[in-house]
Scaffold this motif. Structure first.
Motif, PDB file in Angstrom:
ATOM      1  N   SER A   1      -5.455 -28.745  36.093  1.00  0.00           N
ATOM      2  CA  SER A   1      -5.564 -29.079  37.510  1.00  0.00           C
ATOM      3  C   SER A   1      -5.694 -30.587  37.665  1.00  0.00           C
TER       4      SER A   1
ATOM      5  N   VAL B   1       4.951 -29.768  45.572  1.00  0.00           N
ATOM      6  CA  VAL B   1       3.981 -28.949  44.837  1.00  0.00           C
ATOM      7  C   VAL B   1       4.467 -27.513  44.673  1.00  0.00           C
TER       8      VAL B   1
ATOM      9  N   ALA C   1      -0.372 -23.586  41.451  1.00  0.00           N
ATOM     10  CA  ALA C   1      -0.508 -24.783  42.280  1.00  0.00           C
ATOM     11  C   ALA C   1       0.133 -24.539  43.647  1.00  0.00           C
TER      12      ALA C   1
ATOM     13  N   SER D   1      -7.774 -23.364  42.264  1.00  0.00           N
ATOM     14  CA  SER D   1      -7.804 -22.520  43.464  1.00  0.00           C
ATOM     15  C   SER D   1      -8.761 -21.353  43.261  1.00  0.00           C
TER      16      SER D   1
ATOM     17  N   GLY E   1      -2.585 -25.392  38.128  1.00  0.00           N
ATOM     18  CA  GLY E   1      -3.187 -25.321  39.453  1.00  0.00           C
ATOM     19  C   GLY E   1      -4.396 -24.412  39.410  1.00  0.00           C
TER      20      GLY E   1
END
Length: 242
Positions: free
Chosen positions: A36, A108, A86, A15, A12
């Motif tokens: 990602s 998620v 994530a 971000s 993830g």
């Protein structure tokens, strides 16, 4: 003898906080595997900061459970540190009225994490693994009517990490839960938040990159106070919170 850099896997990695982690891990001499769904945006970030030699960008989908074992098996090197960053958020009203949003948060924030981290943690052949860090939230400390659907996914994730810490203790693998408050990120744009409580992504990233032995890590002393108050409040008072 050449020094071989340790590797951190960030799941993830697109971000705002994860991108700051990439920067800070590189500054500490790590190689980074940044994973990602949005590899285009991630590659642009890597190229823009001239990290091409230090960062490997891979496609990772937290909710495509069937792909997780293959993703792990094909990593260019098994990681020393894993960061699960994530996350997905819809507001509570939408989550209550439309299960799709609630389901995606569960997939998620919790199920994807358990699926991927179980594979990583149970790999007996990886002698590199030293630490697993999960990004959780203050929303998961107590159920509050403003965000309890999202909060429940983070509470489940924190509980999972606590048990995983016990499971891996005999192997001297550390597990940390970052219990995070408001951050100035894309996910919070447009929300009415107390400005004095908002943390910058690079500030939060420092707590991740420099994680120590404590299981629960709460960045910022104001949020530490809020965390302890939330833990101690009787249910009758929690019910009066927004």
């Amino acid at each position: 003898m050449n020094h071989i850099a340790k590797t951190v896997l960030i799941l993830g990695a697109n971000s705002d906080v994860a991108k700051q982690c990439i920067k800070q891990y590189i500054e500490k001499g790590f190689s980074v595997i940044a994973a990602s769904r949005d590899t285009v945006s991630l590659k642009e970030f890597v190229s823009e900061h001239h990290f091409d030699l230090k960062v490997t960008v891979l496609h990772f989908d937290a909710v495509d459970f069937d792909s997780h074992q293959k993703f792990y098996d094909e990593l260019p090197v098994k990681p020393h540190i894993v960061v699960y960053a994530a996350g997905f958020l819809v507001d509570n009203e939408k989550a209550l009225r439309d299960f799709k949003g609630a389901r995606q948060m569960m997939l998620v924030n919790y199920m994807g994490a358990v699926s991927m981290l179980n594979i990583i943690a149970m790999d007996e052949s990886n002698k590199n693994l030293e630490r697993i860090i999960g990004l959780s939230s203050l929303s998961g400390v107590r159920g509050r009517k403003s965000n309890f659907v999202y909060g429940s996914t983070k509470a489940a994730f924190t509980t999972y990490l606590a048990g995983l810490r016990q499971e891996l203790a005999s192997k001297n693998i550390k597990v940390n839960a970052l219990v995070i408050g408001y951050i100035r990120t894309k996910i919070n744009e447009g929300l009415q938040l107390n400005e004095s409580l908002i943390m910058e992504p690079d500030y939060v990233a420092k707590f991740i990159v420099n994680a120590g032995n404590s299981f629960t890590i709460v960045p910022n002393f104001k949020w530490q106070i809020i965390y302890f108050i939330l833990k101690m409040l009787p249910e009758s008072l929690v019910a009066k919170l927004p």
